[in-house]
Scaffold this active site. Structure first.
Site, PDB file in Angstrom:
ATOM      1  N   ILE A 145      55.703 -14.726  34.195  1.00 45.13           N
ATOM      2  CA  ILE A 145      55.486 -14.957  35.473  1.00 45.13           C
ATOM      3  C   ILE A 145      54.940 -13.553  35.867  1.00 45.13           C
ATOM      4  O   ILE A 145      55.675 -12.590  35.564  1.00 45.13           O
ATOM      5  CB  ILE A 145      56.370 -15.534  36.459  1.00 45.13           C
ATOM      6  CG1 ILE A 145      56.112 -15.555  37.759  1.00 45.13           C
ATOM      7  CG2 ILE A 145      57.855 -14.570  36.067  1.00 45.13           C
ATOM      8  CD1 ILE A 145      57.370 -16.386  38.772  1.00 45.13           C
ATOM      9  N   SER A 146      53.660 -13.404  36.520  1.00 43.19           N
ATOM     10  CA  SER A 146      53.258 -12.118  36.794  1.00 43.19           C
ATOM     11  C   SER A 146      53.748 -11.224  37.619  1.00 43.19           C
ATOM     12  O   SER A 146      54.538 -12.008  38.460  1.00 43.19           O
ATOM     13  CB  SER A 146      51.707 -12.383  37.357  1.00 43.19           C
ATOM     14  OG  SER A 146      50.849 -12.921  36.471  1.00 43.19           O
TER      15      SER A 146
END
Ligand code: SAH
Length: 214
Positions: free
Chosen positions: A64-65
């Protein structure tokens, strides 16, 4: 799947952190304030990490960025209501959720089938309804749904895939991190059939945009 006052408090803190780091777009900040990022983590024991400004490895190969990166790319896209936005690298679906909250009609492509399946189930549960989620190779874009008002690539690309340039409307914006080990955040604005204006915005680190297996 619970969102509590504590989580909301942590999100307000995260928004302040992003503002200190230079994010100014009000709509983007409101979207970050709204979306329960902890619910995109597969394992709730990592809840405490969800509102720190860090990228996170969630499950097998799933990332997840970093919130700052999501906010930065979203700001560069300048999403307007009902814009058709193509996202390459659905991953956890967090960026997808932010784009949806900004009013975009989101089309997103993920190359890992496991992630595609998990995220396809998760997003509707959270009330997030992208126009189209697909399992496929992002280098090719989505020719059947083109052209797009903007395109966001959420993995590090060694070069700008030609199909993505071709699928962008005139005046449209393509945001893509370019490079192998470290990426330069790059914005291409399509001026006409053949010309693109290029802007560069410093270094970021992404997982690589993987070449098609075939
Ligand atoms: N947008 C995500 C970031 C995911 S990380 C988020 O908000 O959390 C990048 C994602 O790109 C990974 O899920 C990876 O599987 C995917 N990816 C890598 N190469 C790809 C390709 N060629 N086509 C589509 N997706 C790709």
């Amino acid at each position: 799947m619970k969102d509590t006052a504590k989580h909301q408090g942590l999100r307000n803190q995260l928004v302040k952190t992003l503002q200190l780091k230079g994010i100014t777009d009000k709509a983007v900040l409101e979207a970050i304030r709204k979306i329960p990022r902890h619910l995109f983590f597969v394992n709730s024991s990592f809840d405490d990490y969800a509102y720190q400004d860090i990228a996170f490895q969630i499950a097998a190969g799933q990332t997840i960025s970093q919130p700052y990166t999501v906010a930065f790319q979203s700001e560069l896209l300048q999403v307007k209501k009902d814009h058709k936005v193509l996202e390459i690298g659905t991953g956890s679906g967090y960026q997808t959720a932010i784009l949806y909250t900004l009013g975009a009609k989101v089309y997103s492509v993920e190359r890992q089938n496991e992630l595609f399946k998990t995220t396809s189930v998760l997003l509707p549960k959270l009330g997030i309804r992208p126009k189209h989620l697909s399992y496929g190779d992002g280098y090719k874009g989505l020719p059947l749904h083109a052209p797009f008002d903007s395109i966001i690539v959420t993995a590090g690309a060694p070069f700008v895939p030609k199909p993505l340039m071709a699928q962008l409307k005139i005046g449209g914006r393509l945001v893509i991190p370019l490079g192998e080990d470290v990426q330069i955040m790059t914005l291409l604005i399509r001026k006409n059939e053949t010309q693109f204006e290029k802007h560069e915005f410093g270094e970021f680190r992404f997982v690589p945009l993987l070449e098609d297996r075939n």
